[in-house]
Scaffold this motif. Structure first.
Motif, short mmCIF file in Angstrom:
data_model
loop_
_atom_site.label_atom_id
_atom_site.label_comp_id
_atom_site.label_asym_id
_atom_site.label_seq_id
_atom_site.Cartn_x
_atom_site.Cartn_y
_atom_site.Cartn_z
N UNK A 1 44.10 38.81 44.25
CA UNK A 1 45.31 38.40 43.55
C UNK A 1 45.79 37.12 44.22
N UNK A 2 45.91 36.06 43.44
CA UNK A 2 46.29 34.75 43.97
C UNK A 2 47.65 34.38 43.39
N UNK B 1 59.24 29.62 42.06
CA UNK B 1 58.19 29.63 43.07
C UNK B 1 57.28 30.83 42.81
N UNK B 2 56.00 30.66 43.07
CA UNK B 2 55.02 31.73 42.81
C UNK B 2 55.16 32.23 41.38
N UNK B 3 55.10 31.30 40.44
CA UNK B 3 55.35 31.61 39.04
C UNK B 3 54.08 31.83 38.22
N UNK B 4 52.93 31.92 38.91
CA UNK B 4 51.67 32.18 38.23
C UNK B 4 50.87 33.14 39.11
N UNK B 5 50.49 34.27 38.55
CA UNK B 5 49.67 35.25 39.28
C UNK B 5 48.30 35.27 38.63
N UNK B 6 47.29 34.99 39.43
CA UNK B 6 45.92 34.91 38.92
C UNK B 6 45.10 36.01 39.59
N UNK B 7 44.46 36.84 38.78
CA UNK B 7 43.53 37.86 39.29
C UNK B 7 42.12 37.32 39.11
N UNK B 8 41.34 37.40 40.17
CA UNK B 8 39.95 36.96 40.07
C UNK B 8 39.05 37.98 40.75
N UNK B 9 37.81 37.98 40.32
CA UNK B 9 36.82 38.87 40.93
C UNK B 9 35.65 38.03 41.39
N UNK C 1 49.46 32.12 48.09
CA UNK C 1 49.03 33.30 48.83
C UNK C 1 47.85 33.94 48.12
N UNK C 2 46.96 34.51 48.93
CA UNK C 2 45.80 35.25 48.40
C UNK C 2 45.84 36.66 48.98
N UNK C 3 45.67 37.65 48.12
CA UNK C 3 45.68 39.05 48.57
C UNK C 3 44.48 39.77 47.99
N UNK C 4 43.76 40.48 48.85
CA UNK C 4 42.63 41.28 48.39
C UNK C 4 43.17 42.61 47.87
#
Length: 157
Positions: free
Chosen positions: A71-72, A104-112, A135-138
């Protein structure tokens, strides 16, 4: 104002949220008290109105070769949020983008991705596209359930 839902619509939405893949119109019909044909017509009406925007499988990426789900959190100018979301969706590995109503932090991108090198490559592409990565979260796990107010009380289970 949004689309006006009645008890039958809410019951249909509740059951589809619970398991759209294995729930038939006949199953829903018996639970909301109408015919299967009525359920099919209602579903079509909900789709045409955009209430039901699509059907997607919930994939456990950990069980695939793309076992890392990241999650970015990103920040883009508010007036560019929609365009940035569309751009991000074009990148291989991006599976979901959410526009958030914040400055701020107005876009959440999920990537695999298969590994950290692949994650780094995707995040670098996002940054080159003008998306500021905050920020990047696993992600370890994600849990979902139907929204209870969509007909849980109108479905006979």
């Amino acid at each position: 104002m949004g689309f006006e839902l009645d008890d039958i619509d809410r019951g249909i939405l509740h059951r589809l949220q619970d398991d759209a893949r294995h729930t038939t119109a006949a199953d829903i019909a018996g639970e909301v008290g109408v015919t299967a044909n009525t359920v099919r017509n209602r579903i079509q009406r909900l789709e045409e109105a955009g209430v039901i925007a699509g059907y997607v499988p919930l994939i456990d990426y950990e069980q695939t070769e793309k076992s890392m789900h990241m999650v970015v959190q990103c920040t883009v100018p508010i007036h560019e949020r929609g365009e940035a979301a569309a751009t991000a969706l074009e990148f291989d590995g991006v599976v979901a983008v959410r526009e958030l109503m914040t400055g701020d932090r107005n876009l959440r991108i999920d990537l695999v991705a298969a590994d950290t090198d692949e994650i780094t490559a995707i995040v670098s592409r996002l940054q080159r596209a003008g998306i500021d990565v905050s920020e990047e979260e696993l992600l370890k796990a994600e849990y979902r359930q139907p929204f209870d107010h969509f007909g849980a009380d109108t479905v006979e289970e």
